[in-house]
Scaffold this motif. Sequence first.
Motif, PDB file in Angstrom:
ATOM      1  N   UNK A  61       0.831  -1.207   0.000  1.00 15.70           N
ATOM      2  CA  UNK A  61       0.000   0.000   0.000  1.00 15.70           C
ATOM      3  C   UNK A  61       0.865   1.256   0.000  1.00 15.70           C
ATOM      4  N   UNK A  62       1.946   1.240   0.761  1.00 12.99           N
ATOM      5  CA  UNK A  62       2.844   2.401   0.805  1.00 12.99           C
ATOM      6  C   UNK A  62       3.526   2.599  -0.552  1.00 12.99           C
ATOM      7  N   UNK A  63       3.974   1.513  -1.158  1.00 11.92           N
ATOM      8  CA  UNK A  63       4.675   1.615  -2.439  1.00 11.92           C
ATOM      9  C   UNK A  63       3.745   2.119  -3.546  1.00 11.92           C
ATOM     10  N   UNK A  64       2.525   1.600  -3.640  1.00 11.77           N
ATOM     11  CA  UNK A  64       1.635   2.060  -4.714  1.00 11.77           C
ATOM     12  C   UNK A  64       1.155   3.483  -4.465  1.00 11.77           C
ATOM     13  N   UNK A  65       1.028   3.885  -3.202  1.00 13.35           N
ATOM     14  CA  UNK A  65       0.671   5.274  -2.925  1.00 13.35           C
ATOM     15  C   UNK A  65       1.802   6.210  -3.333  1.00 13.35           C
ATOM     16  N   UNK A  66       3.037   5.832  -3.047  1.00 16.22           N
ATOM     17  CA  UNK A  66       4.189   6.637  -3.480  1.00 16.22           C
ATOM     18  C   UNK A  66       4.306   6.655  -4.998  1.00 16.22           C
ATOM     19  N   UNK A  67       4.001   5.530  -5.639  1.00 16.12           N
ATOM     20  CA  UNK A  67       4.045   5.480  -7.107  1.00 16.12           C
ATOM     21  C   UNK A  67       2.970   6.362  -7.721  1.00 16.12           C
ATOM     22  N   UNK A  68       1.792   6.393  -7.127  1.00 15.66           N
ATOM     23  CA  UNK A  68       0.723   7.273  -7.616  1.00 15.66           C
ATOM     24  C   UNK A  68       1.112   8.735  -7.444  1.00 15.66           C
ATOM     25  N   UNK A 118      -4.696  -1.690 -10.209  1.00 15.54           N
ATOM     26  CA  UNK A 118      -4.606  -3.154 -10.279  1.00 15.54           C
ATOM     27  C   UNK A 118      -3.434  -3.665  -9.447  1.00 15.54           C
ATOM     28  N   UNK A 119      -2.325  -2.946  -9.477  1.00 14.21           N
ATOM     29  CA  UNK A 119      -1.171  -3.334  -8.673  1.00 14.21           C
ATOM     30  C   UNK A 119      -1.478  -3.208  -7.179  1.00 14.21           C
ATOM     31  N   UNK A 120      -2.216  -2.175  -6.817  1.00 13.20           N
ATOM     32  CA  UNK A 120      -2.591  -1.998  -5.413  1.00 13.20           C
ATOM     33  C   UNK A 120      -3.480  -3.141  -4.938  1.00 13.20           C
ATOM     34  N   UNK A 121      -4.429  -3.545  -5.754  1.00 12.49           N
ATOM     35  CA  UNK A 121      -5.304  -4.657  -5.377  1.00 12.49           C
ATOM     36  C   UNK A 121      -4.498  -5.945  -5.271  1.00 12.49           C
ATOM     37  N   UNK A 122      -3.562  -6.142  -6.168  1.00  8.69           N
ATOM     38  CA  UNK A 122      -2.748  -7.355  -6.148  1.00  8.69           C
ATOM     39  C   UNK A 122      -1.872  -7.419  -4.895  1.00  8.69           C
ATOM     40  N   UNK A 123      -1.216  -6.305  -4.572  1.00  2.57           N
ATOM     41  CA  UNK A 123      -0.288  -6.307  -3.443  1.00  2.57           C
ATOM     42  C   UNK A 123      -0.977  -6.287  -2.092  1.00  2.57           C
ATOM     43  N   UNK A 124      -2.105  -5.614  -1.992  1.00  3.56           N
ATOM     44  CA  UNK A 124      -2.767  -5.520  -0.699  1.00  3.56           C
ATOM     45  C   UNK A 124      -3.814  -6.600  -0.495  1.00  3.56           C
ATOM     46  N   UNK A 125      -4.309  -7.166  -1.565  1.00  2.11           N
ATOM     47  CA  UNK A 125      -5.318  -8.211  -1.450  1.00  2.11           C
ATOM     48  C   UNK A 125      -6.715  -7.675  -1.204  1.00  2.11           C
ATOM     49  N   UNK A 126      -6.894  -6.380  -1.240  1.00  2.00           N
ATOM     50  CA  UNK A 126      -8.214  -5.779  -1.011  1.00  2.00           C
ATOM     51  C   UNK A 126      -8.538  -4.777  -2.089  1.00  2.00           C
ATOM     52  N   UNK A 127      -9.785  -4.788  -2.516  1.00  2.00           N
ATOM     53  CA  UNK A 127     -10.175  -3.878  -3.597  1.00  2.00           C
ATOM     54  C   UNK A 127     -10.275  -2.435  -3.144  1.00  2.00           C
ATOM     55  N   UNK A 128     -10.355  -2.190  -1.847  1.00  2.00           N
ATOM     56  CA  UNK A 128     -10.448  -0.827  -1.344  1.00  2.00           C
ATOM     57  C   UNK A 128      -9.152  -0.052  -1.505  1.00  2.00           C
ATOM     58  N   UNK A 129      -8.076  -0.730  -1.826  1.00  2.00           N
ATOM     59  CA  UNK A 129      -6.806  -0.034  -2.025  1.00  2.00           C
ATOM     60  C   UNK A 129      -6.810   0.804  -3.300  1.00  2.00           C
ATOM     61  N   UNK A 130      -7.789   0.597  -4.159  1.00  2.00           N
ATOM     62  CA  UNK A 130      -7.946   1.450  -5.345  1.00  2.00           C
ATOM     63  C   UNK A 130      -8.151   2.896  -4.900  1.00  2.00           C
ATOM     64  N   UNK A 131      -8.794   3.084  -3.767  1.00  2.00           N
ATOM     65  CA  UNK A 131      -9.050   4.426  -3.257  1.00  2.00           C
ATOM     66  C   UNK A 131      -7.742   5.138  -2.901  1.00  2.00           C
ATOM     67  N   UNK A 132      -6.738   4.393  -2.425  1.00  2.00           N
ATOM     68  CA  UNK A 132      -5.442   5.002  -2.088  1.00  2.00           C
ATOM     69  C   UNK A 132      -4.818   5.692  -3.290  1.00  2.00           C
ATOM     70  N   UNK A 133      -4.723   4.965  -4.393  1.00  2.45           N
ATOM     71  CA  UNK A 133      -4.091   5.536  -5.574  1.00  2.45           C
ATOM     72  C   UNK A 133      -4.936   6.663  -6.156  1.00  2.45           C
ATOM     73  N   UNK A 134      -6.250   6.506  -6.119  1.00  2.58           N
ATOM     74  CA  UNK A 134      -7.139   7.531  -6.687  1.00  2.58           C
ATOM     75  C   UNK A 134      -7.052   8.843  -5.919  1.00  2.58           C
TER      76      UNK A 134
END
Length: 150
Positions: free
Chosen positions: A15-22, A58-74
């Motif tokens: 979650x931290x990595x995909x948020x930093x990538x976003x 998609x990467x956030x969902x894969x790494x965190x295992x939860x679909x709510x992680x889409x909200x982090x990147x958005x």
Amino acid sequence: MRAKGLETAIRVGGAVVVTAAALLAAVLESFLVPYYIAGIAVPLAGAIAFVANWRLAALAVYWTGGRWSVILTSLTWFAVVLLASMPTGAGSLVIGSGFNGYMLLLAGTAGIALALWQYFRPRPNAKAPSAVGPRPPAQATPTATKESRP
């Protein structure tokens, strides 16, 4: 118990990595808005924003295992883009109101909308029979036998 802690660490780290990538993608896209080739506006930032927002989700969902992680990147992308489109005290801004700026906002939002639809769309009920799913087993029918000759 140790495996559960490792799994949690991987999910939080993802979650931290995909948020930093976003965040990094949004900053890069913001500075690519004034991109021109031979005086013609090229919406490179918009194309990158669409693909990056869709695939980072998609990467956030894969790494965190939860679909709510889409909200982090958005939310990260929206925060950076909104801050970059507001003028500073001196009147300067990163994302200007022009073709490329509007394409960045439109394409980036479309990438997020596609990701949200992909992970939050209503799914058909698993108990309901499906037209393409497995069929129930056929009932056994007696096979025709040849009558023996008298």
